[in-house]
Motif scaffolding. Structure first.
Motif, mmCIF file in Angstrom:
data_model
loop_
_atom_site.group_PDB
_atom_site.id
_atom_site.type_symbol
_atom_site.label_atom_id
_atom_site.label_comp_id
_atom_site.label_asym_id
_atom_site.label_seq_id
_atom_site.Cartn_x
_atom_site.Cartn_y
_atom_site.Cartn_z
ATOM 1 N N TYR A 10 0.775 -1.254 0.038
ATOM 2 C CA TYR A 10 0.011 0.013 -0.097
ATOM 3 C C TYR A 10 0.973 1.324 -0.010
ATOM 4 N N SER A 11 0.399 2.072 -1.228
ATOM 5 C CA SER A 11 1.499 3.246 -1.267
ATOM 6 C C SER A 11 0.974 4.157 -2.525
ATOM 7 N N ALA A 12 1.125 5.266 -2.495
ATOM 8 C CA ALA A 12 0.678 6.138 -3.714
ATOM 9 C C ALA A 12 0.821 5.372 -4.917
ATOM 10 N N ASP A 13 1.986 4.910 -5.009
ATOM 11 C CA ASP A 13 2.516 4.307 -6.319
ATOM 12 C C ASP A 13 1.568 3.169 -6.543
ATOM 13 N N ALA A 14 1.509 2.393 -5.640
ATOM 14 C CA ALA A 14 0.874 1.084 -5.712
ATOM 15 C C ALA A 14 -0.824 1.156 -5.873
ATOM 16 N N GLU A 15 -1.485 2.386 -5.370
ATOM 17 C CA GLU A 15 -2.739 2.610 -5.444
ATOM 18 C C GLU A 15 -3.126 3.468 -6.748
ATOM 19 N N PHE A 16 -2.148 4.142 -7.113
ATOM 20 C CA PHE A 16 -2.479 4.688 -8.416
ATOM 21 C C PHE A 16 -2.257 3.631 -9.520
ATOM 22 N N ILE A 17 -1.781 2.708 -9.472
ATOM 23 C CA ILE A 17 -1.216 1.561 -10.529
ATOM 24 C C ILE A 17 -2.659 0.856 -10.474
ATOM 25 N N ARG A 18 -3.222 0.519 -9.366
ATOM 26 C CA ARG A 18 -4.483 -0.244 -9.003
ATOM 27 C C ARG A 18 -5.715 0.522 -9.793
ATOM 28 N N ILE A 19 -5.587 1.805 -9.463
ATOM 29 C CA ILE A 19 -6.947 2.432 -10.048
ATOM 30 C C ILE A 19 -6.716 2.532 -11.547
ATOM 31 N N LYS A 20 -5.606 2.785 -11.909
ATOM 32 C CA LYS A 20 -5.479 3.191 -13.517
ATOM 33 C C LYS A 20 -5.949 1.432 -14.120
ATOM 34 N N THR A 21 -5.313 0.380 -13.568
ATOM 35 C CA THR A 21 -5.652 -0.987 -14.082
ATOM 36 C C THR A 21 -7.096 -1.024 -13.903
ATOM 37 N N LEU A 22 -7.974 -0.809 -13.062
ATOM 38 C CA LEU A 22 -9.004 -1.201 -12.872
ATOM 39 C C LEU A 22 -9.969 -0.280 -13.818
ATOM 40 N N TYR A 23 -9.534 1.078 -13.991
ATOM 41 C CA TYR A 23 -10.197 1.635 -15.094
ATOM 42 C C TYR A 23 -10.073 0.887 -16.573
ATOM 43 N N ILE A 25 -9.193 -2.044 -17.256
ATOM 44 C CA ILE A 25 -10.210 -3.622 -17.312
ATOM 45 C C ILE A 25 -11.424 -3.244 -17.921
ATOM 46 N N GLY A 26 -12.081 -2.136 -17.404
ATOM 47 C CA GLY A 26 -13.333 -1.397 -18.369
ATOM 48 C C GLY A 26 -14.611 -2.200 -17.996
ATOM 49 N N THR A 27 -14.756 -3.040 -16.963
ATOM 50 C CA THR A 27 -15.998 -3.450 -16.571
ATOM 51 C C THR A 27 -16.910 -2.742 -15.758
ATOM 52 N N LYS A 28 -18.101 -2.924 -15.590
ATOM 53 C CA LYS A 28 -18.908 -1.952 -14.713
ATOM 54 C C LYS A 28 -18.318 -2.122 -13.376
ATOM 55 N N ASP A 29 -18.240 -3.341 -12.989
ATOM 56 C CA ASP A 29 -17.486 -3.417 -11.603
ATOM 57 C C ASP A 29 -16.102 -3.110 -11.198
ATOM 58 N N SER A 30 -15.242 -3.070 -12.190
ATOM 59 C CA SER A 30 -14.004 -2.619 -12.200
ATOM 60 C C SER A 30 -14.032 -0.952 -12.034
ATOM 61 N N VAL A 31 -14.541 -0.488 -12.885
ATOM 62 C CA VAL A 31 -14.821 1.000 -12.871
ATOM 63 C C VAL A 31 -15.349 1.525 -11.399
ATOM 64 N N THR A 32 -16.482 0.748 -10.966
ATOM 65 C CA THR A 32 -16.799 1.183 -9.880
ATOM 66 C C THR A 32 -15.818 1.104 -8.703
ATOM 67 N N GLN A 33 -15.029 0.034 -8.636
ATOM 68 C CA GLN A 33 -13.827 0.082 -7.857
ATOM 69 C C GLN A 33 -12.994 1.072 -7.908
ATOM 70 N N ALA A 34 -12.864 1.443 -9.251
ATOM 71 C CA ALA A 34 -11.609 2.536 -9.264
ATOM 72 C C ALA A 34 -12.193 3.917 -8.724
ATOM 73 N N ARG A 35 -13.485 4.393 -8.741
ATOM 74 C CA ARG A 35 -13.867 5.443 -8.368
ATOM 75 C C ARG A 35 -13.896 5.103 -6.677
ATOM 76 N N THR A 36 -14.081 3.865 -6.299
ATOM 77 C CA THR A 36 -14.219 4.106 -4.901
ATOM 78 C C THR A 36 -12.892 4.328 -4.324
ATOM 79 N N LYS A 37 -11.866 3.720 -4.794
ATOM 80 C CA LYS A 37 -10.516 3.770 -4.656
ATOM 81 C C LYS A 37 -10.044 5.379 -4.600
ATOM 82 N N LEU A 38 -10.667 6.036 -5.504
ATOM 83 C CA LEU A 38 -10.277 7.386 -5.796
ATOM 84 C C LEU A 38 -10.823 8.295 -4.734
ATOM 85 N N ALA A 39 -11.856 7.991 -4.265
ATOM 86 C CA ALA A 39 -12.571 8.806 -3.405
ATOM 87 C C ALA A 39 -11.784 8.526 -1.998
ATOM 88 N N THR A 40 -11.151 7.469 -1.747
ATOM 89 C CA THR A 40 -10.364 7.270 -0.533
ATOM 90 C C THR A 40 -8.940 7.955 -0.674
#
Length: 450
Positions: A10-23, A25-40
């Protein structure tokens, strides 16, 4: 998955890569996860500008894609909240990322949008994205937007931006100028077909037609395909990572294929071999303007030319050999079958053989350079794997070249007739497990002396 393995990284770099990758992936669920992580992440890393930038870029891209296909796009409430929370932080950021602010302005409306665009316009309006967003929001006139769009760029545009900008020009005189610009477009377009913010297709245009096309499927810096065109018609196509180059006679008929990895060149007659790695089609968004603007579409099932298929279609195959300096062999084909083999040292012809009947195959060689083919070599297939060592087989490849129809071949016999009287003076036959028979006719009477 790798980032989420225990212990959790868990770090800024790791979280940024997670968000970018979830976006991506492009599924409805992965985009929702990306938005949730961004809010945090917005709360934990409030001044890390990578997070708002990736957020605004992806979310504006989703909105633009929906509008492109005529779908009404309603911004989800959670996305709007994240957007507003980031926008109020813009003054706190160290860098003034004009492009990020422009992407942000696409997600909001009303007075908030206009104030943001006016602030951007005062600082830097020399950006085609500003011309598009400001015109769409009614902040600037069509004429000003038109001039900014085509004068504020180095002629490098994302394709979606021109697609989105063109329908906003409704003034008849400006529309005439727009048609002229598109018809004579000389610049570069970048295409992101799968909405992952990676421009996998780059097209260089000259006078409204593709001049160069480069395709990097996973944007790793290694091109899958590179094509050179003449007014939109492909002249050559290169599979860069595979080291294969196709050259066209009249597209899609291939004239020759260079196999740089195998040091060989295939030649084809007429339209015996056709290959279309992409479709050059009129781009639908511009058809309403009456413009035939061509955009290449790379085939999703793109396959590199198959080695065996090329042999089945070729009329000729030249492959480098290492028998002599600058030596190569030219194989001719008929109906996919090898017919003749011609051996060259540079431009000098020194050996030939009829390979139409397969093996054993006989080669006639001029070793002393007097243009008399005094040596006859018999090659055969070592079906029992007892005639040739691995080193012997490598030597055969230096003579015959790296070709699929010359595998497991060995030199069966050599005969020499130096005076061309059809009487063999010397003969050497090779036996299993390294044995051989050597024969001499010392007085050239047709009777073996030794």
């Amino acid at each position: 998955d790798i980032l989420n393995e225990e212990p959790l990284l868990y770090s800024a770099d790791a979280e940024f890569i997670r968000i970018k990758t979830l976006y991506r992936i492009g599924t409805k669920d992965s985009v929702t996860q990306a938005r949730t992580k961004l809010a945090t992440s917005r709360k934990i890393y409030p001044l890390d500008e990578r997070f708002p930038r990736i957020f605004f870029m992806f979310e504006s891209l989703f909105m633009n894609a929906s509008e492109k296909y005529g779908q009404q796009y309603e911004l989800p409430p959670d996305v709007l909240k994240i957007a507003m929370d980031y926008i109020v932080k813009f003054p706190d950021y160290k860098t003034k990322d004009i492009e990020m602010e422009l992407f942000a302005s696409m997600l909001i409306s009303g007075e908030t949008q206009k104030r943001l665009l006016q602030a951007i316009g005062e600082k830097n309006n020399f950006h085609p994205l500003y011309a598009y967003v400001a015109l769409k929001a009614g902040v600037i006139s069509q004429e000003k937007a038109f001039n900014l769009f085509f004068d504020s760029s180095d002629n490098f545009y994302p394709l979606y931006l021109i697609e989105s900008f063109a329908p906003l020009i409704t003034d008849e005189q400006l529309k005439v100028n727009l048609i002229k610009h598109i018809n004579s477009f000389s610049g570069t377009l970048a295409v992101d077909e799968d909405l992952d913010l990676r421009k996998e297709l780059i097209i260089k245009y000259e006078r409204g037609r593709p001049q160069y096309i480069s395709y990097d499927e996973n944007t790793d810096g290694v091109l899958e395909v590179y094509a050179a065109c003449d007014f939109g018609v492909p002249l050559s196509v290169s599979f860069v990572s595979n080291k294969i180059d196709l050259f066209y006679d009249l597209y899609p008929a291939v004239q020759r294929v260079s196999m740089n990895g195998k040091n060989g060149v295939f030649y084809f007659l007429g339209d015996d071999y056709s290959y279309t790695p992409f479709e050059m089609t009129v781009h639908p968004p511009f058809e309403s303007l009456g413009v035939d603007f061509y955009v290449p579409y790379i085939k999703k099932d793109l396959e590199v030319p198959d080695y065996d298929l090329l042999f089945s279609k070729a009329a000729r195959f030249d492959v480098n050999t290492y028998e002599r300096n600058a030596s190569y062999v030219r194989y001719t084909f008929l109906d996919g079958k090898p017919r003749m083999a011609y051996f060259y040292e540079g431009k000098k012809f020194f050996a030939y053989g009829d390979v139409s009947k397969g093996f054993p195959f006989v080669r006639y060689v001029d070793y002393d350079g007097d243009e008399i083919y005094e040596t006859t070599e018999y090659f055969d297939i070592d079906t029992e794997d007892v005639y040739a060592t691995e080193e012997d087989k490598k030597i055969i490849k230096t003579i015959l070249g790296d070709i699929p129809f010359a595998q497991n071949i060995y030199l069966k016999k050599v005969e020499v007739d130096r005076d061309s009287d059809t009487l063999i003076e010397f003969k050497e036959e090779y036996l299993p497990n390294g044995g051989k028979i050597i024969s001499w006719d010392n007085d050239d009477n047709g009777i073996w002396d030794s």
